[in-house]
Write an enzyme that holds these catalytic residues in place. Structure first.
Site, PDB file in Angstrom:
ATOM      1  N   GLY A  42       0.769  -1.221   0.000  1.00  0.00           N
ATOM      2  CA  GLY A  42      -0.088  -0.066   0.105  1.00  0.00           C
ATOM      3  C   GLY A  42       0.918   1.087  -0.016  1.00  0.00           C
ATOM      4  O   GLY A  42       2.190   1.115   0.186  1.00  0.00           O
TER       5      GLY A  42
ATOM      6  N   CYS B   2       5.314  -6.122   1.705  1.00  0.00           N
ATOM      7  CA  CYS B   2       5.728  -4.555   1.627  1.00  0.00           C
ATOM      8  C   CYS B   2       4.871  -3.865   2.881  1.00  0.00           C
ATOM      9  O   CYS B   2       5.448  -4.174   4.046  1.00  0.00           O
ATOM     10  CB  CYS B   2       5.371  -3.940   0.317  1.00  0.00           C
ATOM     11  SG  CYS B   2       6.225  -2.496  -0.097  1.00  0.00           S
ATOM     12  N   TYR B   3       3.980  -3.033   2.492  1.00  0.00           N
ATOM     13  CA  TYR B   3       3.077  -2.354   3.646  1.00  0.00           C
ATOM     14  C   TYR B   3       2.767  -3.337   4.710  1.00  0.00           C
ATOM     15  O   TYR B   3       2.748  -3.145   5.670  1.00  0.00           O
ATOM     16  CB  TYR B   3       2.170  -1.464   2.892  1.00  0.00           C
ATOM     17  CG  TYR B   3       1.358  -0.711   3.977  1.00  0.00           C
ATOM     18  CD1 TYR B   3       1.643   0.504   4.468  1.00  0.00           C
ATOM     19  CD2 TYR B   3       0.047  -1.227   4.615  1.00  0.00           C
ATOM     20  CE1 TYR B   3       0.803   1.203   5.520  1.00  0.00           C
ATOM     21  CE2 TYR B   3      -0.672  -0.647   5.435  1.00  0.00           C
ATOM     22  CZ  TYR B   3      -0.221   0.625   5.945  1.00  0.00           C
ATOM     23  OH  TYR B   3      -1.266   1.126   6.975  1.00  0.00           O
TER      24      TYR B   3
ATOM     25  N   HIS C 139       8.087  -7.743  -3.134  1.00  0.00           N
ATOM     26  CA  HIS C 139       6.987  -8.103  -3.828  1.00  0.00           C
ATOM     27  C   HIS C 139       7.238  -9.513  -4.401  1.00  0.00           C
ATOM     28  O   HIS C 139       7.568  -9.469  -5.689  1.00  0.00           O
ATOM     29  CB  HIS C 139       6.258  -7.121  -4.649  1.00  0.00           C
ATOM     30  CG  HIS C 139       5.849  -5.930  -4.160  1.00  0.00           C
ATOM     31  ND1 HIS C 139       4.708  -5.914  -3.680  1.00  0.00           N
ATOM     32  CD2 HIS C 139       6.569  -4.827  -3.856  1.00  0.00           C
ATOM     33  CE1 HIS C 139       4.643  -4.736  -3.316  1.00  0.00           C
ATOM     34  NE2 HIS C 139       5.783  -3.907  -3.295  1.00  0.00           N
TER      35      HIS C 139
ATOM     36  N   GLU D  79       4.794 -11.464  -5.687  1.00  0.00           N
ATOM     37  CA  GLU D  79       3.963 -11.692  -6.606  1.00  0.00           C
ATOM     38  C   GLU D  79       4.136 -11.199  -8.137  1.00  0.00           C
ATOM     39  O   GLU D  79       3.877 -11.610  -9.094  1.00  0.00           O
ATOM     40  CB  GLU D  79       2.454 -10.931  -6.237  1.00  0.00           C
ATOM     41  CG  GLU D  79       2.572  -9.414  -6.273  1.00  0.00           C
ATOM     42  CD  GLU D  79       3.072  -8.880  -4.979  1.00  0.00           C
ATOM     43  OE1 GLU D  79       2.896  -7.714  -4.988  1.00  0.00           O
ATOM     44  OE2 GLU D  79       3.844  -9.504  -4.217  1.00  0.00           O
TER      45      GLU D  79
ATOM     46  N   ASP E 165     -15.780 -14.373 -22.555  1.00  0.00           N
ATOM     47  CA  ASP E 165     -16.322 -14.475 -21.210  1.00  0.00           C
ATOM     48  C   ASP E 165     -17.702 -15.059 -21.295  1.00  0.00           C
ATOM     49  O   ASP E 165     -18.329 -15.770 -20.809  1.00  0.00           O
ATOM     50  CB  ASP E 165     -15.917 -13.188 -20.453  1.00  0.00           C
ATOM     51  CG  ASP E 165     -14.746 -12.823 -20.368  1.00  0.00           C
ATOM     52  OD1 ASP E 165     -13.786 -13.803 -20.159  1.00  0.00           O
ATOM     53  OD2 ASP E 165     -14.475 -11.759 -20.478  1.00  0.00           O
TER      54      ASP E 165
ATOM     55  N   LYS F  78      -8.773 -14.218 -16.434  1.00  0.00           N
ATOM     56  CA  LYS F  78      -9.104 -14.472 -17.818  1.00  0.00           C
ATOM     57  C   LYS F  78      -8.678 -15.913 -18.363  1.00  0.00           C
ATOM     58  O   LYS F  78      -9.468 -16.698 -18.947  1.00  0.00           O
ATOM     59  CB  LYS F  78      -8.592 -13.359 -18.677  1.00  0.00           C
ATOM     60  CG  LYS F  78      -8.626 -13.429 -20.292  1.00  0.00           C
ATOM     61  CD  LYS F  78     -10.224 -13.436 -20.628  1.00  0.00           C
ATOM     62  CE  LYS F  78     -10.181 -11.965 -20.700  1.00  0.00           C
ATOM     63  NZ  LYS F  78     -11.689 -11.776 -21.503  1.00  0.00           N
TER      64      LYS F  78
END
Length: 514
Positions: free
Chosen positions: A55, A82-83, A169, A171, A227, A370
């Site tokens: 954040g 992180c945050y 991070h 991710e 979709d 997706k």
């Protein structure tokens, strides 16, 4: 459907969707919730693990996002990123302050490979850092498990309480072994079994849809995109001829796309669907006349879709349910669920009107990314050429025309887009890029054609590579392909005298223009 779940608690981080996506890549179901979600709701979910996101704030400031210390007493493993790592330390008695040296970008990190989090990770590994504050003192009971030259506490842990925190991070793809770290967390720390798979999702969805719908009638908003096509086939398998698919040609489709959709799903297509095509081009153009603001355009398109569906439902009789192909990025980008800023209102989420004349809206793909939707499509037996076709936004060319939408502008975009797609395919790049299209800028500029001055529009070409559509890189299309496309567009498309190529990734841009 009861399944093991990891909760991502969002403190306003830009990578919240990526965290959820990476966890799902480990075959573990994951959902994003705002940090404002009550502790009672978290208990109700019974998560196998919790991840605090990053954040933009400083956790020691009075008005910064925070959470009840009670969450650390639930006995649920928690990973702070992180945050999230700084907040964990701040709440548990550590110290966080302004870093003497700000770290940003790829940094070599030393890790303790005895940690469950860093099992099978290289002792020195490249990670993505992005922070102004740092942990200057770990909380009592925590030991340091990673460090850099400028960041003495790059990771900390309290294995007895299953609490872990990393300053970097894991991710993002820039962290070379980030997926391995997250896998270690969900499997070795949280003890997940990894039962989130598409075959079971399809079976469970069909069963739950049948139970929900009963003998009711269902109308599916079918655009012909990936979709809505997957949603339509899923509903068809669940409720058969109780389903009617309505395809609204709003005049904002790609060139010849209306006829192509009807050829696939209509009476002569491969699917035994009750199919209705509504030609509503003039109706949508009239509603959008003079409107330039992107969010307003999206909401007008969203409401008008609903009104058309309501009218068609009345012709059919009593229709209880409306089905939409909403997917998880639509939900999160529209500011539903997490704590991140609204990026754009998707016409089928944030763009819905206050009143909808249906008993209930069914969104069977609402929790899927997706690529998960595509996996579900293959499980349903939909041919690959349909499953992997180019993504196309519900508002269509309405978000690829900057400023006011007119029939002439739609024609320009359709023609330019058709040329770009032809040239991409001709060069064999249709298999190398994940999304490509042409957009019409609102810029007019001076040009010269046939020794005469022109003052016409500029077309922007876009092509990106991505795996999850949460982040994307601009594709490095060969110059000769761009040059050939440019030549054709300025010669074949009336009122266009300039072509630009968009080199921006996501973030900071979005894939679509509006």
């Amino acid at each position: 459907m009861k399944r093991e779940t990891v909760v991502v608690l969002d403190f306003g981080g830009q990578y919240n969707q990526l965290i959820a996506r990476r966890v799902r890549e480990c075959n573990v179901y994951c959902e994003i919730y705002s940090y404002k979600t009550s502790i009672e709701k978290i208990k109700e979910i019974q998560p196998k693990g919790i991840i605090f996101t990053g954040g933009p704030n400083s956790c020691y400031e009075e008005d910064s996002p925070t959470y009840s210390k009670e969450i650390f007493e639930l006995g649920v493993p928690i990973l702070g990123i992180c945050y999230g790592s700084q907040l964990m330390m701040h709440l548990l008695g550590g110290k966080v302050e302004k870093a003497p040296v700000r770290e940003y970008g790829k940094i070599e990190v030393n890790v303790d490979t005895h940690s469950k989090l860093f099992q099978d990770v290289s002792p020195k590994t490249i990670c993505w850092m992005s922070h102004n504050d740092y942990i200057s003192k770990a909380a009592p009971g925590f030991s340091i498990s990673a460090w850099t030259n400028d960041c003495p506490v790059a990771a900390v842990e309290n294995p007895e309480k299953n609490l872990y925190a990393v300053q970097f991070h894991p991710e993002v793809l820039h962290t070379q072994e980030g997926t391995k770290m997250l896998s270690n967390f969900v499997y070795h720390v949280c003890g997940c079994a990894g039962d989130w798979k598409m075959d079971s999702f399809v079976e469970e969805s069909i069963r739950s849809i049948r139970e929900k719908v009963g003998n009711g009638k269902v109308l599916c908003a079918l655009s012909g995109g990936v979709d809505s096509s997957v949603a339509a086939v899923l509903l068809s398998k669940a409720v058969g001829n109780q389903l009617t698919c309505v395809f609204v040609d709003h005049g904002l489709l790609r060139k010849n796309e209306g006829d192509e959709v009807e050829a696939v799903f209509g009476p002569n297509g491969n699917y035994n669907l009750n199919f209705i095509r509504v030609n509503a081009q003039e109706r949508f153009y009239e509603k959008l006349k003079g409107v330039e603001e992107p969010e307003k355009k999206r909401k007008i398109i969203g409401e008008e879709f609903i009104r058309v569906f309501e009218e068609e439902a009345k012709k059919i009789g009593t229709v209880d349910f409306l089905v939409q192909g909403t997917i998880y990025p639509d939900v999160v980008e529209s500011g539903v669920g997490g704590e991140s800023t609204v990026i754009k209102s998707h016409h089928n989420v944030g763009g819905l009107p206050d009143y909808v004349d249906f008993k209930e809206i069914i969104e069977p793909l609402r929790n899927l990314f997706k690529d998960e939707v595509r996996q579900a499509g293959l499980e349903l037996g939909i041919p690959e050429y349909l499953v992997f076709r180019q993504p196309f936004p519900g508002p269509g060319l309405g978000v690829r025309i900057i400023g006011e939408i007119t029939a002439d502008k739609v024609r320009m975009v359709q023609d330019a887009d058709a040329i770009w797609r032809e040239e991409i395919a001709r060069a064999g790049w249709d298999k190398k890029v994940n999304q490509y299209f042409a957009a019409l800028t609102n810029m007019k500029s001076v040009g010269v054609m046939g020794d005469e001055r022109t003052y016409d529009y500029a077309i922007a070409l876009r092509a990106v590579t991505t795996t999850d559509f949460m982040t994307a890189e601009s594709a490095e299309i060969p110059w000769e392909v761009i040059g050939r496309t440019t030549s054709r567009i300025v010669n074949e498309v009336k009122h266009v005298n300039r072509v630009l190529y968009d080199c921006t990734g996501k973030p900071p841009a979005t894939i679509e223009f509006e």
